[in-house]
Design an enzyme around this catalytic site. Sequence first.
Site, PDB file in Angstrom:
ATOM      1  N   GLU A 160      -1.289 -14.630   0.101  1.00 13.78           N
ATOM      2  CA  GLU A 160      -2.271 -13.812   0.808  1.00 13.78           C
ATOM      3  C   GLU A 160      -3.424 -13.549  -0.152  1.00 13.78           C
ATOM      4  O   GLU A 160      -3.245 -12.922  -1.198  1.00 13.78           O
ATOM      5  CB  GLU A 160      -1.660 -12.480   1.256  1.00 13.78           C
ATOM      6  CG  GLU A 160      -0.701 -12.610   2.418  1.00 13.78           C
ATOM      7  CD  GLU A 160      -0.216 -11.258   2.916  1.00 13.78           C
ATOM      8  OE1 GLU A 160      -0.590 -10.229   2.321  1.00 13.78           O
ATOM      9  OE2 GLU A 160       0.553 -11.227   3.881  1.00 13.78           O
ATOM     10  N   TYR A 199       3.916 -10.297   9.983  1.00 13.45           N
ATOM     11  CA  TYR A 199       3.881  -9.265   8.943  1.00 13.45           C
ATOM     12  C   TYR A 199       4.434  -7.979   9.543  1.00 13.45           C
ATOM     13  O   TYR A 199       3.815  -7.357  10.388  1.00 13.45           O
ATOM     14  CB  TYR A 199       2.435  -9.063   8.476  1.00 13.45           C
ATOM     15  CG  TYR A 199       2.269  -8.234   7.220  1.00 13.45           C
ATOM     16  CD1 TYR A 199       2.889  -6.996   7.073  1.00 13.45           C
ATOM     17  CD2 TYR A 199       1.451  -8.670   6.184  1.00 13.45           C
ATOM     18  CE1 TYR A 199       2.718  -6.239   5.929  1.00 13.45           C
ATOM     19  CE2 TYR A 199       1.264  -7.921   5.034  1.00 13.45           C
ATOM     20  CZ  TYR A 199       1.905  -6.702   4.921  1.00 13.45           C
ATOM     21  OH  TYR A 199       1.732  -5.948   3.789  1.00 13.45           O
ATOM     22  N   ASP A 234      -5.942   0.658   2.465  1.00 14.32           N
ATOM     23  CA  ASP A 234      -5.401   0.307   1.160  1.00 14.32           C
ATOM     24  C   ASP A 234      -5.179   1.538   0.296  1.00 14.32           C
ATOM     25  O   ASP A 234      -5.948   2.490   0.334  1.00 14.32           O
ATOM     26  CB  ASP A 234      -6.354  -0.645   0.422  1.00 14.32           C
ATOM     27  CG  ASP A 234      -6.455  -1.992   1.096  1.00 14.32           C
ATOM     28  OD1 ASP A 234      -5.454  -2.391   1.713  1.00 14.32           O
ATOM     29  OD2 ASP A 234      -7.512  -2.627   1.008  1.00 14.32           O
TER      30      ASP A 234
END
Length: 266
Positions: free
Chosen positions: A48, A173, A59
């Site tokens: 990734e 994912y 994040d």
Amino acid sequence: MLMQTSFQGKLTKTDDLFIPFVVAGDPTPELTIQFALKLQEAGADILELGVPYSDPLADGPTIQRAAQRALKQGMSLTKAIELVPKLREAGVEIPVVIFTYYNPVLQLGYAQFFEMLEENGAEGVLIPDLPYEESEEIRRLAEEKGVEFISLVAPNSDTRIKQIAEHAKGFLYCVSTLGVTGGSNQMSAETLSFIKKVKEHSSVPVAVGFGVSTNDDVQLVREHSDGVIIGSKIIRLIEGELEAFENGKEKEALERFYQEIHELVK
């Protein structure tokens, strides 16, 4: 009969996957390539490649710091995509998935984005802040260009899990919190139920990523899914070698990084 995508051609197995995440350009574009090679050497099956973004809402602080370092290097969405052929030239053979927020794609334009992915040989794309329900056009363009659109699934609702899993491409994912209780390697009943439900509906490998930072975590995830995704831990290991790179000790730093990754995923 559907043609095999480049992603499928480069993925050599569908279980026990190791999927690392790095930020393109961290700490430099050249070193991103070297870290990718070491990750492949340590057994990575898919890479990734994160695109640094100035407002990375999803994040944590570790990835935010990496993004800031990469942005100072002038990294952007287009430059990250253009890094893919350089990775190939250096010897990276595993599928590369561009991991980017939606806004840079919108600014570049869908058509140009997918043209660039195709021209530079990126095998997949993952856009974490694009809801599945709003991704139809991007999924269609990805399919036209032979690029796998990687979906994320989180424990929201049964109906949504089934819909996302049944239409997943490449790998799925699975965003899940690791719940380790009592000092033993155990996931919470809710987490196990969620992963099991996703696997029941998915025809592609289900990889779990969130908070995986030790070999015990890796073993735990492997027991219940098809793969493990590791991001922040890898970036912390990169951060730990920044001083060595500044002092010209690149070879030693990369070897230490490899050994740490090897111990993490063995």
